[in-house]
Motif scaffolding. Structure first.
Motif, short mmCIF file in Angstrom:
data_model
loop_
_atom_site.label_atom_id
_atom_site.label_comp_id
_atom_site.label_asym_id
_atom_site.label_seq_id
_atom_site.Cartn_x
_atom_site.Cartn_y
_atom_site.Cartn_z
N GLN A 272 0.81 -1.22 0.00
CA GLN A 272 0.00 0.00 0.00
C GLN A 272 0.84 1.27 0.00
OE1 GLN A 272 -3.31 -0.25 3.05
NE2 GLN A 272 -2.00 -1.92 3.76
N THR A 273 2.15 1.13 0.07
CA THR A 273 2.98 2.31 0.28
C THR A 273 2.80 3.36 -0.81
OG1 THR A 273 4.84 1.20 -0.81
CG2 THR A 273 4.74 1.08 1.59
N GLU A 275 0.08 4.39 -1.85
CA GLU A 275 -1.02 5.25 -1.41
C GLU A 275 -0.54 6.29 -0.42
OE1 GLU A 275 -4.12 2.77 0.09
OE2 GLU A 275 -3.98 1.35 -1.57
N TRP A 276 0.62 6.07 0.17
CA TRP A 276 1.15 6.99 1.17
C TRP A 276 2.21 7.90 0.59
CZ3 TRP A 276 1.94 1.99 4.27
CH2 TRP A 276 0.71 1.54 4.76
#
Length: 450
Positions: A272-273, A275-276
């Motif tokens: 998910q990184t 998305e960050w």
């Protein structure tokens, strides 16, 4: 092992080409130098053009241009043709140039590649030049200089560090919210486990936040943090299939399973990184990370509120170890065998690695630590980084990880070993015994051919 065999076969073919084209003896450094290292006069010298290969792309291109401009001003009879080489097939390209008798005069090389290149008679030793010009081992940090050595000689001089890669970065707010004192960072694996149980958040089997991702660091990192070693001093016998090695791999698996929800959850979490934007540590999804000295400047850009709210420490150690990082690999500069202008190539090599106005300036512009002690002790190096002293303190404790002549295959086998242990394909004991047998076979095959 198919990919490993293919890689080994490719390198073997290039090795045979080098051997076929090699002269009966490699050219030695000139007994009498054409010019003393500090001279800047051009009146007594024929013009020389050096070919120089490197991989400093992106925003470091103008730094390289300025560094070479300064070199040419000091040695005005030397012109440097600088080429930014692509990463792909970088090693094969150097070896092919050596085999054809047409290598660059100076090239950038990983210290992890030095043993294999020396065994293929592809490099020139630097010791005679160093002795002549007063360049000594104690100018560098011990763990950094050890990576320049093979078979009792010096083949490469470092520019960036091979260490300062494994530093513990801590978000103080996270620790305080969980009842921990950031002024007392974790020192041992037991400390890390205690904090991880409080900091990692798993809800309905899904990892939401991470105290620290143990699996982000390889087996070598944790092995040496537990006082282990992977190979004997003579580089002939594997040593990681020991009680300390098994304890290390078992701990890595147990921490990942028992605290972070297992490797599949960890992988899903870090997938998910994107998305960050810039990663979980900068966005309050990760309390601690182990990463290099460059993180400070990434944090300044991506998470400026963290800049004054962090703690920096050495990696927590296992039951048999001490807190320190490791120096493994790292970049440097070499003079290939058959280099057309070895004397001038040495002047460039020493400029790029030992001169305050060359090597030190290049890293100061990037605000990165240097393998040179004098560079890090220069007040200009610490400007704008309140964590500089802590970073250098951690780096000075680094230990060197030995490099074998078959290191690329070693790294791939150890990666497979760790992955299979995490996913339960093999038990940690089965995985470590399998890897030891595979690597020992590679070493035995290599040394049998010497």
């Amino acid at each position: 092992m198919n990919k490993l065999r293919l890689l080994w076969t490719t390198l073997l073919i290039v090795t045979l080409l080098v051997a076929a084209c090699a002269p009966t003896t490699a050219p030695a450094a000139p007994a009498q130098p054409a010019v003393a290292s500090g001279s800047s006069s051009s009146g007594e010298h024929e013009p020389v053009t050096l070919r120089f290969w490197h991989h400093w792309g992106g925003n470091r291109v103008p730094l390289m241009e300025e560094q070479i401009k300064r070199f040419e001003e000091k040695y005005p009879w030397i012109t440097v043709e600088m080429t930014l080489q692509p990463w792909e097939q970088r090693l094969e390209k150097i070896l092919t140039g050596v085999a054809a008798g047409d290598p660059p005069d100076v090239t950038m090389l990983g210290r992890q590649d030095v043993p294999a290149f020396v065994e293929q008679d592809a490099l020139m030793a630097l010791d005679e030049w160093m002795q002549r010009d007063g360049i000594t081992a104690d100018m560098f940090y011990e763990a950094e200089f050890r990576g320049t050595q093979y078979n009792g000689q010096t083949w490469i001089l470092p520019l960036p560090t091979a260490g300062a890669l494994k530093i513990l970065w801590i978000n103080n707010t996270w620790l305080e919210s969980a009842g921990f004192d950031p002024a007392q960072p974790p020192q041992t694996w037991a400390d890390l486990e205690e904090m991880g149980k409080q900091l990692s958040i798993v809800e309905d089997g899904s990892l939401q936040k991470v105290g620290i991702n143990v699996s982000a660091n390889d087996f070598m990192t944790w092995l040496y943090a537990n006082g282990g070693s992977w190979i004997s001093d003579d580089l002939r016998t594997v040593e990681f299939n020991s009680p300390t090695g098994l304890q290390t791999l078992q701990w890595m698996v147990d921490y990942t399973n028992n605290i972070n929800g297992g490797i599949e959850e960890v992988n899903a979490f870090y997938a998910q990184t994107g998305e960050w934007e810039n990663g979980p540590f900068y966005n309050d999804f990760e309390a601690m990370q182990i990463n290099g000295s460059w993180e400070f400047f990434k944090i300044k850009d991506f998470a400026p509120t963290l800049v004054d709210n962090m703690t920096i420490a050495a990696i927590p150690h296992g039951p048999n170890g001490e807190s320190h990082g490791i120096a493994y690999g790292g970049w440097g500069y070499v003079i290939p065998r058959n280099a057309p202008h070895p004397e001038e190539a040495w002047l460039l090599t020493s400029w790029l690695t030992t001169e305050m106005d060359g090597a030190c300036w290049f890293l100061q512009e990037q605000q990165r630590p240097s393998p040179l002690k004098a560079c890090n002790e220069d007040p200009a190096s610490a400007e704008g980084n309140q964590y500089w002293d802590q970073i250098i303190d951690v780096m000075s404790q680094d230990v060197w990880v030995p490099i074998s002549p078959v290191q690329p295959q070693v790294e791939q086998i150890l990666a497979q070993m760790t992955e299979e242990a995490y996913f339960g394909v093999r038990t940690p004991e089965e995985a470590i015994n399998w890897a030891a047998e595979e690597i020992q076979g590679l070493l035995d095959e290599f040394w049998a051919g010497k």
